[in-house]
Design a protein around this motif. Sequence first.
Motif, PDB file in Angstrom:
ATOM      1  N   ASP A  99      -4.518 -11.828  -1.358  1.00 58.63           N
ATOM      2  CA  ASP A  99      -3.166 -11.309  -1.151  1.00 58.63           C
ATOM      3  C   ASP A  99      -2.895  -9.965  -1.821  1.00 58.63           C
ATOM      4  N   ARG A 100      -3.915  -9.155  -2.038  1.00 55.80           N
ATOM      5  CA  ARG A 100      -3.710  -7.809  -2.570  1.00 55.80           C
ATOM      6  C   ARG A 100      -3.733  -6.803  -1.426  1.00 55.80           C
ATOM      7  N   ALA A 101      -2.810  -5.862  -1.460  1.00 57.67           N
ATOM      8  CA  ALA A 101      -2.665  -4.901  -0.375  1.00 57.67           C
ATOM      9  C   ALA A 101      -3.895  -4.012  -0.227  1.00 57.67           C
ATOM     10  N   GLY A 129       9.697  -3.024  11.415  1.00 61.72           N
ATOM     11  CA  GLY A 129       8.911  -4.045  10.743  1.00 61.72           C
ATOM     12  C   GLY A 129       7.813  -3.409   9.926  1.00 61.72           C
ATOM     13  N   LEU A 130       7.138  -4.238   9.161  1.00 62.34           N
ATOM     14  CA  LEU A 130       6.027  -3.780   8.333  1.00 62.34           C
ATOM     15  C   LEU A 130       5.005  -4.910   8.224  1.00 62.34           C
ATOM     16  N   ILE A 131       3.816  -4.642   8.692  1.00 68.64           N
ATOM     17  CA  ILE A 131       2.713  -5.593   8.551  1.00 68.64           C
ATOM     18  C   ILE A 131       1.730  -5.007   7.551  1.00 68.64           C
ATOM     19  N   GLN A 132       1.720  -5.586   6.363  1.00 68.52           N
ATOM     20  CA  GLN A 132       0.822  -5.106   5.313  1.00 68.52           C
ATOM     21  C   GLN A 132      -0.441  -5.964   5.315  1.00 68.52           C
ATOM     22  N   PHE A 175      -4.280 -12.892   5.245  1.00 65.52           N
ATOM     23  CA  PHE A 175      -4.717 -11.796   6.104  1.00 65.52           C
ATOM     24  C   PHE A 175      -3.712 -10.648   6.108  1.00 65.52           C
ATOM     25  N   ASN A 176      -2.428 -10.992   6.111  1.00 66.86           N
ATOM     26  CA  ASN A 176      -1.409  -9.950   6.102  1.00 66.86           C
ATOM     27  C   ASN A 176      -0.087 -10.509   5.614  1.00 66.86           C
ATOM     28  N   GLN A 177       0.842  -9.613   5.315  1.00 67.55           N
ATOM     29  CA  GLN A 177       2.211  -9.972   4.990  1.00 67.55           C
ATOM     30  C   GLN A 177       3.095  -9.388   6.084  1.00 67.55           C
ATOM     31  N   CYS A 178       3.868 -10.242   6.726  1.00 70.20           N
ATOM     32  CA  CYS A 178       4.706  -9.808   7.845  1.00 70.20           C
ATOM     33  C   CYS A 178       6.155  -9.689   7.370  1.00 70.20           C
ATOM     34  N   SER A 180       0.846  -1.192   0.000  1.00 69.34           N
ATOM     35  CA  SER A 180       0.000   0.000   0.000  1.00 69.34           C
ATOM     36  C   SER A 180       0.883   1.244   0.000  1.00 69.34           C
ATOM     37  N   PRO A 181       0.332   2.419  -0.309  1.00 67.30           N
ATOM     38  CA  PRO A 181       1.146   3.649  -0.237  1.00 67.30           C
ATOM     39  C   PRO A 181       1.827   3.823   1.111  1.00 67.30           C
ATOM     40  N   LYS A 182       1.128   3.529   2.203  1.00 68.76           N
ATOM     41  CA  LYS A 182       1.724   3.653   3.524  1.00 68.76           C
ATOM     42  C   LYS A 182       2.869   2.673   3.695  1.00 68.76           C
TER      43      LYS A 182
END
Length: 401
Positions: free
Chosen positions: A345-347, A336-339, A325-328, A189-191
């Motif tokens: 699997d789309r952001a 870290g980044l939890i997307q 549910f998310n990408q860790c 995502s942009p964030k």
Amino acid sequence: MQHRIVVLGAGYTGAFAAGRLARRLHRQDVAITLVNAEPDFVERVRMHQLATGQELKPRPFSEMFAGTGVELRLAKVTGVDADRKIVTVMDVHGADAAEELPYDTLVYALGSAWNPQGVPGTAEHAYEIAGRPGATRLRERLERLGAGQSVVVVGGGLTGVEAATEIAETRPDLDVALVARDALGDWLSPKGREHLRKVTRKLKITVHEHTAVTAVGPDRLTTAGGETIPAAVTVWTAGFAVHPIAGATTLELGGTGQIVVDDTMRSVSHPDVYAIGDAALVAGPGGKPLRMSCASGLPTAWQAADAIAARLTGGKLPHAPLRYFNQCISLGRKEGLIQYVTADDRAVPAALTGRLAAVYKELICKGAAWGVANPMFGLPARRRRVVREGTASGSAVRAAA
């Protein structure tokens, strides 16, 4: 006669499936054999940490499966005859002759390895972290590097990002670069993208975006644009390739070399064979194949073990949806980044970043390892008696003892 279940590979998926089968099925009715070439469990998601000199907790299989009824066989798999229902193995202790292991149900969990993708010089000069031998080799090389020398990580996916940030954080004296075929973090995502860029800038990682590597030399890379990138060490993380054993069988495979399975992880061509983890071509939400990852592998192991137990005991087949549910993503030990993602699997816009995300990722890793290392989950086993014999597809029926 006991129903013989052979599990090939003791990574996250194979070890988890073997433990879950032991918890579901009565010991008098089944013989579960777990075949693996190494005597202890490897936390593959931490190979970038091992490569940077961090010590990982040893997890011997002899301790993990003590008292479960699972027999560990230390051997290398050399072939699978899916028509004769035979696995050929070579003992790791130096036996010269190959041995055949017959099975009634096979769980194929041999996983994947790094993929040089045919790029000239990659196999000869690049390092990989898809497994412990490769990560250990890279670790030894990094320890010999002096200040100011260059390390280039090729591959802008999850593995590449984690490797580059881990190396840069651990060795700030090195010149670390990351080469991405597309835009950095273009799947986020942009964030998420902004946070990733913020961390790479903070760690002084040089990012080469929209760059394809066409050759790897002992001290440099060549790009499709004809440019060269200095590299005392090249770390190749540009994708994975499945273990080649399946390709020599009569099992139906997809174009990726993965075994085609139904929604219970059973081979569509051989009902006595189940494939899980990276070895399986699994349709996720919308028919989109699941990506090779721990996030995909553990649910497939769960599904396969429960399906085998159900077919053998006359229970209800599991048809739980496989979704994300998310990408860790770890970005060193402090970031870290939890997307968060859709089922396929789309952001989505939401993402967790910073120190809290690093803690979240660490908890996920520890939870996955604990689940593998504690097959009984610290709870009383709920073993059921086998009421079906023959294959795990439910052919002949006998009375439970």
